[in-house]
Design an enzyme around this catalytic site. Structure first.
Site, mmCIF file in Angstrom:
data_model
loop_
_atom_site.group_PDB
_atom_site.id
_atom_site.type_symbol
_atom_site.label_atom_id
_atom_site.label_comp_id
_atom_site.label_asym_id
_atom_site.label_seq_id
_atom_site.Cartn_x
_atom_site.Cartn_y
_atom_site.Cartn_z
ATOM 1 N N GLY A 10 -1.716 -7.572 0.047
ATOM 2 C CA GLY A 10 -1.354 -7.819 -1.341
ATOM 3 C C GLY A 10 0.137 -7.992 -1.548
ATOM 4 O O GLY A 10 0.863 -8.469 -0.686
ATOM 5 N N SER A 11 0.592 -7.567 -2.695
ATOM 6 C CA SER A 11 1.988 -7.769 -3.081
ATOM 7 C C SER A 11 2.974 -6.988 -2.234
ATOM 8 O O SER A 11 4.164 -7.286 -2.263
ATOM 9 C CB SER A 11 2.171 -7.417 -4.556
ATOM 10 O OG SER A 11 1.471 -8.353 -5.342
ATOM 11 N N THR A 12 2.493 -6.022 -1.465
ATOM 12 C CA THR A 12 3.415 -5.285 -0.593
ATOM 13 C C THR A 12 4.006 -6.195 0.474
ATOM 14 O O THR A 12 5.007 -5.843 1.095
ATOM 15 C CB THR A 12 2.727 -4.088 0.091
ATOM 16 O OG1 THR A 12 1.667 -4.562 0.920
ATOM 17 C CG2 THR A 12 2.194 -3.114 -0.939
ATOM 18 N N SER A 69 6.313 -9.270 -9.226
ATOM 19 C CA SER A 69 5.295 -9.638 -8.234
ATOM 20 C C SER A 69 4.815 -11.072 -8.458
ATOM 21 O O SER A 69 3.616 -11.352 -8.546
ATOM 22 C CB SER A 69 4.125 -8.653 -8.293
ATOM 23 O OG SER A 69 3.297 -8.815 -7.181
#
Length: 135
Positions: A10-12, A69
């Site tokens: 994901g956004s990590t 994000s």
């Protein structure tokens, strides 16, 4: 088990893409990528594929893109980085080990999707936690 469960980071993963852009000098962190609204595609060659995001903000610079994000910013960043630099940088970080890169990675839409981390880019928690030299 958790060890064998593939997860989408994901956004990590967006800061990794930002780091690649900085390392390859493909991206100036203060460059404003422009506000495109909540959906964007490079051109009609992408067909119906659009990158979407949840927030509009100004200026559209790297710091704000990480804060919000912003999928569109990171899709554009991936295009600026380019397929070869993206793939070689991810490989240097160990993401080509054990086929962590999605099948069809050289497909431009997949490069973009992987840069904003779609479901076809997956890895195990163990993969992320174990240093490259230990794999």
């Amino acid at each position: 088990t958790r060890r064998s469960s593939d997860l989408c980071p994901g956004s990590t993963f967006k800061p990794v893409v930002a780091g690649i852009g900085l390392k390859t000098e493909s991206i100036d962190p203060k460059e404003d990528f422009g506000n495109e609204g909540l959906a964007w595609q490079k051109d009609s060659s992408w067909g119906s594929y659009q990158v979407t995001t949840l927030h509009e903000y100004e200026p559209v610079i790297m710091k704000n893109a990480i804060i919000y994000s912003d999928n569109i910013y990171f899709a554009k960043a991936a295009l600026k980085i380019g397929e070869n630099d993206m793939e070689s940088s991810l490989t240097k970080l160990g993401f080509n080990v054990n086929s962590a890169l999605p099948t069809g990675y050289r497909n431009k839409a997949r490069v973009i999707s992987s840069s904003v981390i779609s479901a076809d880019f997956a890895m195990t928690v163990l993969y992320v936690a174990v240093p490259n030299e230990a794999r």
